[in-house]
Write an enzyme that holds these catalytic residues in place. Structure first.
Site, PDB file in Angstrom:
ATOM      1  N   GLY A 202      27.139  -1.152 -13.796  1.00  0.00           N
ATOM      2  CA  GLY A 202      28.100  -0.934 -14.135  1.00  0.00           C
ATOM      3  C   GLY A 202      27.875   0.145 -14.617  1.00  0.00           C
ATOM      4  O   GLY A 202      27.439   0.826 -14.997  1.00  0.00           O
ATOM      5  N   ASN A 203      29.330   0.923 -15.249  1.00  0.00           N
ATOM      6  CA  ASN A 203      28.848   2.124 -16.350  1.00  0.00           C
ATOM      7  C   ASN A 203      30.314   1.995 -17.217  1.00  0.00           C
ATOM      8  O   ASN A 203      30.892   0.833 -17.564  1.00  0.00           O
ATOM      9  CB  ASN A 203      29.588   3.907 -15.364  1.00  0.00           C
ATOM     10  CG  ASN A 203      30.418   3.167 -14.285  1.00  0.00           C
ATOM     11  OD1 ASN A 203      31.463   2.980 -15.215  1.00  0.00           O
ATOM     12  ND2 ASN A 203      30.741   3.722 -13.230  1.00  0.00           N
ATOM     13  N   ARG A 204      29.914   2.411 -18.187  1.00  0.00           N
ATOM     14  CA  ARG A 204      31.080   2.525 -19.031  1.00  0.00           C
ATOM     15  C   ARG A 204      32.521   2.990 -19.317  1.00  0.00           C
ATOM     16  O   ARG A 204      32.784   3.362 -19.953  1.00  0.00           O
ATOM     17  CB  ARG A 204      30.777   3.508 -20.423  1.00  0.00           C
ATOM     18  CG  ARG A 204      29.133   2.800 -20.787  1.00  0.00           C
ATOM     19  CD  ARG A 204      29.103   4.150 -21.951  1.00  0.00           C
ATOM     20  NE  ARG A 204      27.667   3.809 -22.474  1.00  0.00           N
ATOM     21  CZ  ARG A 204      26.892   2.566 -23.233  1.00  0.00           C
ATOM     22  NH1 ARG A 204      28.625   1.457 -23.642  1.00  0.00           N
ATOM     23  NH2 ARG A 204      26.359   1.973 -23.891  1.00  0.00           N
TER      24      ARG A 204
END
Ligand code: CTP
Length: 412
Positions: A202-204
């Protein structure tokens, strides 16, 4: 100044006052007589630290309506009932609140709350149109559960949302209700690529900028769909439909399904460029004979944005569709963040690109944003640091200019 109308949602005005005072604002609360049937003057006085009155006949020597109206940086009315909206539209001055609004030259922001039938009634809609034509910002109410069992438009926006809209209005955001009849599709948040049933890549991304764009477009009257990946716990954008997705391929499918009749497409989502080649059906175990957890085989994901601009070039999407991309960049030894964004602008085939410098943990998950808007016309427009709602307003104004430019090009 916070004006409070006489509706059950008056209790939410307490949170609104709190929000402003916590930001250091000096708040004068001006309720209507009937608002005080729901929340007592003592509550507003304690929360604001200022005296509360409903009538021009208190402290006559101070000429309070003139004083409050002239001194306010913004007048925020929440909740605004159908009756209060009617009185404002008629230009009445039969209590301190309406009299103050007539004096005020600062931004006036009205957050309605009433039953759906009352909101949709042509009388109310005509009054709202009158107020908007005079430059008053009448916010679109939220959809949702009302006092009784009924649901529909008419619910008061959350105090936090109202405060953010008010701050954006004070900072000059355009709330003109002229996007009616336009369909806007916005992607928001991050994608998640499953590795096994419990793990993902995933990412932020928090989804805040995409949600802010959806909210601003809805406030300008557009029909808005947000395709949301993983987002922080944020209130659903008021006035927008939401489609939840998880992976890049789900996001692509949803965007393509929505894009067909869209007038504006904004890809604010942070998309994973790669996904695991195989998704394990059961949890991968450390030390299992048949798995090496230290190696993850990846395959490239489709570029959704490029796919959309290509479809438009091939005629599968209307040529008039405006397509906006985002670029989160960091500078390096050879190129600045802006220079990287300029290359991306050309590569993606978009009409506009909102670029930001994300080095040093700026932007992701933060309340504020800043950057540049790149377009085929002229030099990049610098977007000063401001709330994501205000940045959204800048992006919508850039879309307005893009549409105006196309019209001008056509008539040449
Ligand atoms: N985007 C997309 N599909 C992808 C990757 C990105 O639609 N597979 C979109 C994003 O939503 C954003 C824009 O493309 O609007 C730029 O995203 P970014 O991650 O900055 O660009 P990439 O093409 O991935 O380029 P790079 O990672 O090399 O900077």
């Amino acid at each position: 100044m916070v004006g409070v109308g006489g509706g059950i949602a008056a209790y939410k005005a307490c949170h609104l006052v709190r929000n402003f005072t916590e930001h250091g604002d000096n708040v004068r609360v001006v309720p209507t007589e009937s608002a005080l049937r729901f929340v007592g003057a003592a509550t507003f006085e304690a929360l604001s630290g200022n005296p509360v009155s409903t009538t021009v006949f208190d402290a006559v020597d101070e000429v309070r309506h003139v004083q409050v109206g002239q001194q306010a940086d913004a007048v925020v009315i929440a909740p605004a009932t159908a009756d209060l909206i009617a009185r404002l539209a008629a230009g009445r001055a039969d209590d301190l609140l309406t009299a103050t609004v007539l004096v005020a030259t600062c931004p006036v922001i009205v957050a309605p709350a009433m039953h759906t039938e009352m909101w949709l009634n042509p009388a109310t809609q005509a009054n709202v149109a009158t107020l908007r034509s005079r430059g008053i910002v009448v916010l679109e109410p939220a959809h949702g559960r009302l006092t009784g069992k009924d649901t529909g438009p008419g619910r008061l926006l959350e105090p936090e949302q109202i405060a953010q809209f008010a701050r954006a209005a004070m900072a000059g955001a355009n709330f003109t209700h002229d996007w009616q009849g336009r369909k806007v599709v916005v992607s928001a948040g991050g994608t998640q690529e499953a590795i096994d049933p419990v793990r993902f890549i995933g990412n932020r991304s928090s989804g805040r900028q995409g949600f802010a764009l959806a909210e601003m477009a809805a406030q300008r009257g557009a029909q808005v769909t947000v395709v949301a990946g993983a987002v922080d716990a944020l209130p659903t954008p008021a006035g927008a439909q939401i489609v939840r997705v998880s992976s890049t391929r789900e996001l692509q499918e949803a965007m393509e399904a929505e894009a067909g009749d869209a007038d504006v497409i904004i890809m604010a989502a942070a998309v994973a460029d790669y996904r695991p080649a195989n998704v394990a059906q059961s949890k991968l175990k450390k030390g299992a004979a048949d798995t090496d957890l230290s190696v993850l085989h990846l395959v490239e994901n489709p570029d959704i944005l490029r796919g959309l601009t290509q479809r438009r070039a091939e005629g599968a999407l209307a040529a008039a569709t405006v397509i906006v991309g985002f670029a989160a960049e960091t500078g390096d030894e050879s190129h600045s963040a802006l220079a990287h964004a300029q290359v991306k602008f050309a590569r993606k085939g978009v009409d506009l690109l909102m670029a930001n410098d994300v080095s040093g943990g700026q932007v992701f998950g933060k309340e504020d944003n800043a950057g540049w808007i790149l377009s085929a016309h002229g030099t990049p427009q610098e977007v000063p640091s401001g709330s994501k709602l205000l940045v959204a307003a800048h992006i919508l104004s850039a879309i307005d200019r893009e549409i105006a430019q196309r019209r001008a090009d056509k008539t040449d």
